[in-house]
Enzyme design. Structure first.
Site, mmCIF file in Angstrom:
data_model
loop_
_atom_site.group_PDB
_atom_site.id
_atom_site.type_symbol
_atom_site.label_atom_id
_atom_site.label_comp_id
_atom_site.label_asym_id
_atom_site.label_seq_id
_atom_site.Cartn_x
_atom_site.Cartn_y
_atom_site.Cartn_z
ATOM 1 N N GLN A 31 12.841 4.382 -6.759
ATOM 2 C CA GLN A 31 13.187 5.367 -5.728
ATOM 3 C C GLN A 31 14.341 4.884 -4.853
ATOM 4 O O GLN A 31 14.685 3.708 -4.850
ATOM 5 C CB GLN A 31 11.957 5.640 -4.854
ATOM 6 C CG GLN A 31 11.317 4.389 -4.280
ATOM 7 C CD GLN A 31 9.811 4.453 -4.123
ATOM 8 O OE1 GLN A 31 9.242 5.535 -4.140
ATOM 9 N NE2 GLN A 31 9.158 3.316 -3.966
ATOM 10 N N HIS A 62 -1.689 5.031 10.583
ATOM 11 C CA HIS A 62 -2.375 3.791 10.192
ATOM 12 C C HIS A 62 -3.737 3.635 10.866
ATOM 13 O O HIS A 62 -4.673 3.125 10.254
ATOM 14 C CB HIS A 62 -1.449 2.583 10.430
ATOM 15 C CG HIS A 62 -0.263 2.616 9.526
ATOM 16 N ND1 HIS A 62 1.038 2.595 9.959
ATOM 17 C CD2 HIS A 62 -0.195 2.736 8.176
ATOM 18 C CE1 HIS A 62 1.857 2.679 8.921
ATOM 19 N NE2 HIS A 62 1.137 2.769 7.825
ATOM 20 N N ASP A 86 4.915 -0.670 3.497
ATOM 21 C CA ASP A 86 5.413 -0.981 4.844
ATOM 22 C C ASP A 86 4.498 -1.966 5.571
ATOM 23 O O ASP A 86 4.907 -2.587 6.554
ATOM 24 C CB ASP A 86 5.546 0.306 5.668
ATOM 25 C CG ASP A 86 4.252 1.096 5.653
ATOM 26 O OD1 ASP A 86 3.367 0.798 6.463
ATOM 27 O OD2 ASP A 86 4.103 2.000 4.801
ATOM 28 N N GLU A 106 1.437 -2.601 -4.588
ATOM 29 C CA GLU A 106 2.606 -1.761 -4.270
ATOM 30 C C GLU A 106 3.527 -1.803 -5.492
ATOM 31 O O GLU A 106 3.891 -2.878 -5.962
ATOM 32 C CB GLU A 106 3.293 -2.315 -3.009
ATOM 33 C CG GLU A 106 4.695 -1.839 -2.753
ATOM 34 C CD GLU A 106 4.845 -0.328 -2.574
ATOM 35 O OE1 GLU A 106 4.252 0.236 -1.649
ATOM 36 O OE2 GLU A 106 5.586 0.283 -3.390
ATOM 37 N N ASP A 137 1.809 -0.995 -10.741
ATOM 38 C CA ASP A 137 1.399 0.403 -10.611
ATOM 39 C C ASP A 137 -0.106 0.431 -10.291
ATOM 40 O O ASP A 137 -0.917 -0.115 -11.052
ATOM 41 C CB ASP A 137 1.674 1.121 -11.945
ATOM 42 C CG ASP A 137 1.365 2.599 -11.878
ATOM 43 O OD1 ASP A 137 0.684 3.046 -10.926
ATOM 44 O OD2 ASP A 137 1.810 3.320 -12.781
ATOM 45 N N GLY A 138 -0.465 1.070 -9.175
ATOM 46 C CA GLY A 138 -1.865 1.127 -8.755
ATOM 47 C C GLY A 138 -2.754 1.784 -9.798
ATOM 48 O O GLY A 138 -3.928 1.419 -9.956
ATOM 49 N N ASP A 155 -2.652 4.615 0.097
ATOM 50 C CA ASP A 155 -1.590 4.870 1.083
ATOM 51 C C ASP A 155 -0.317 5.124 0.273
ATOM 52 O O ASP A 155 0.569 4.289 0.192
ATOM 53 C CB ASP A 155 -1.472 3.618 1.967
ATOM 54 C CG ASP A 155 -0.441 3.786 3.065
ATOM 55 O OD1 ASP A 155 0.165 4.855 3.164
ATOM 56 O OD2 ASP A 155 -0.235 2.813 3.817
ATOM 57 N N SER A 156 -0.286 6.295 -0.337
ATOM 58 C CA SER A 156 0.729 6.561 -1.359
ATOM 59 C C SER A 156 1.806 7.511 -0.867
ATOM 60 O O SER A 156 1.695 8.122 0.196
ATOM 61 C CB SER A 156 0.049 7.210 -2.564
ATOM 62 O OG SER A 156 -0.402 8.497 -2.204
ATOM 63 N N ASP A 158 3.978 11.103 -2.028
ATOM 64 C CA ASP A 158 3.483 12.404 -2.488
ATOM 65 C C ASP A 158 3.269 12.403 -4.014
ATOM 66 O O ASP A 158 3.754 11.509 -4.701
ATOM 67 C CB ASP A 158 4.491 13.496 -2.088
ATOM 68 C CG ASP A 158 4.627 13.597 -0.568
ATOM 69 O OD1 ASP A 158 3.618 13.376 0.115
ATOM 70 O OD2 ASP A 158 5.736 13.878 -0.082
HETATM 71 N N1 SAM Z 1 2.695 6.691 5.136
HETATM 72 C C1 SAM Z 1 3.421 7.125 4.028
HETATM 73 C C2 SAM Z 1 3.444 8.600 3.802
HETATM 74 O O1 SAM Z 1 2.408 9.190 3.486
HETATM 75 O O2 SAM Z 1 4.518 9.160 3.913
HETATM 76 C C3 SAM Z 1 3.152 6.365 2.792
HETATM 77 C C4 SAM Z 1 3.649 5.011 3.020
HETATM 78 S S1 SAM Z 1 3.785 3.858 1.802
HETATM 79 C C5 SAM Z 1 5.456 3.433 2.078
HETATM 80 C C6 SAM Z 1 3.783 4.611 0.216
HETATM 81 C C7 SAM Z 1 4.051 3.584 -0.870
HETATM 82 O O3 SAM Z 1 3.371 3.951 -2.068
HETATM 83 C C8 SAM Z 1 5.527 3.437 -1.253
HETATM 84 O O4 SAM Z 1 6.007 2.205 -0.815
HETATM 85 C C9 SAM Z 1 5.540 3.545 -2.770
HETATM 86 O O5 SAM Z 1 6.415 2.638 -3.406
HETATM 87 C C10 SAM Z 1 4.066 3.280 -3.106
HETATM 88 N N2 SAM Z 1 3.648 3.820 -4.401
HETATM 89 C C11 SAM Z 1 3.986 5.021 -4.937
HETATM 90 N N3 SAM Z 1 3.426 5.141 -6.156
HETATM 91 C C12 SAM Z 1 2.720 4.011 -6.385
HETATM 92 C C13 SAM Z 1 1.927 3.553 -7.465
HETATM 93 N N4 SAM Z 1 1.762 4.301 -8.573
HETATM 94 N N5 SAM Z 1 1.321 2.344 -7.365
HETATM 95 C C14 SAM Z 1 1.484 1.577 -6.241
HETATM 96 N N6 SAM Z 1 2.244 1.957 -5.201
HETATM 97 C C15 SAM Z 1 2.845 3.157 -5.266
#
Ligand code: SAM
Length: 284
Positions: A31, A62, A86, A106, A137-138, A155-156, A158
């Site tokens: 991204q 949070h 973050d 993450e 990848d989670g 905490d992903s 969209d």
């Molecule tokens: N508070 C935020 C919001 O809802 O807008 C979310 C914050 S956090 C930065 C979201 C994180 O999820 C991102 O850093 C992204 O890289 C991570 N992410 C997205 N898909 C993922 C996956 N499949 N496995 C692990 N992390 C993932």
């Protein structure tokens, strides 16, 4: 010349913040990451042009994603955070001395590196000895886990791009399996207000309901997210956030929060009728 960050919330709605400086711009394998400095919201960062965290309102998100499940079960020791690069979710979890282990998965290391550099407010506890970082990848990470965690926090981003897999049936089923008998799953559950986001939250709720006997939704006001009206999903195998919460015991911990309190804990589960209807409707 004025510089503005503008985010498209729907085809017909835009949200803008006046920016002082564009501090960082980079493209990872997953991204685009941007960091801005603004008078009203302080430092904030976006992924693919969508708001993630601002210094001014991150405490709301949070607090709500962490303290609602933590107050429901004060025995939580082993936690899995998926996403959350973050560090804000980890920061709140480290405030509990009873938490022994936090695995944070993450997908994008660049998010963590950039937040360590520009957002110390949220990234400040990522080096706590109880925190273990996995850059994976989670969706894949949880596949091999069984009866291990007391709490999983999703905490992903969209449900498109790298975050898409974290809203699937396969993922929720694997989270169920990865949780202990009294395990809790909390996720950021999108917004009910604009149609596109509402569809994602309905789909997520329907899928989670297929696995978890206790399945509730709670809300908070987060000014920089689309419409400002944001939901969180609470799912568990046995524990109910309204009846199992021990307000007195949580208050005795003396955790000084800016948003969460034990009255909000009860109140945040009271949903407007249109949201109840959206959650009850079955969609394909
Ligand atoms: N508070 C935020 C919001 O809802 O807008 C979310 C914050 S956090 C930065 C979201 C994180 O999820 C991102 O850093 C992204 O890289 C991570 N992410 C997205 N898909 C993922 C996956 N499949 N496995 C692990 N992390 C993932």
């Amino acid at each position: 010349m004025e510089l503005w960050y503008t985010e498209q919330h729907t085809d017909n709605v835009r949200f803008s913040i006046k920016v002082d400086k564009h501090l960082f711009s980079g493209q990872s394998e997953f991204q685009r990451i941007d960091v801005f400095q603004a008078k009203e919201f302080g430092t904030f960062f976006t992924l693919d042009g969508l708001m993630m965290v601002t210094e001014k309102d991150e405490f709301i998100y949070h607090d709500m994603i962490v303290h609602v499940p933590m107050a429901t079960n004060l025995q939580i020791k082993n936690v899995l955070v998926i996403g959350g690069g973050d560090g804000g979710t980890v920061r709140e979890l480290t405030r509990y001395n009873t938490v022994e282990n936090i695995d944070m998965v993450e997908i994008d290391k660049l998010v963590v590196d950039v937040c360590r550099e520009f957002l110390a407010l949220t990234a400040c506890k990522l080096d706590d000895p109880r925190v273990h970082l996995y850059y994976e990848d989670g969706l894949r990470f949880v596949r091999s886990k069984e009866n291990l965690y007391d709490l999983i926090i999703v905490d992903s981003t969209d449900p498109f791009g790298p975050g898409e897999g974290l809203f699937t049936k396969e993922f929720y089923g694997n989270c169920f399996k990865a949780l202990k008998e009294d395990g809790i799953l909390v996720n950021q559950h999108e917004s009910p207000y604009y149609v596109g986001y509402a569809k994602s939250m309905q789909r997520a709720h329907q899928r989670i309901r297929e696995f978890f006997p206790v399945c509730r939704v709670y809300q908070a006001h987060i000014p920089t997210y689309p419409s400002g009206h944001w939901l969180f999903g609470f799912a568990s195998k046995t524990l109910d956030p309204l009846t199992n919460v021990d307000a007195e015991a949580w208050n005795e911990l003396g955790i000084n929060t800016q948003y969460y309190n034990t009255e909000i804990h009860q109140g945040c589960f009271a949903l407007p009728n249109y949201v109840k209807q959206l959650l009850a409707a079955s969609i394909d």
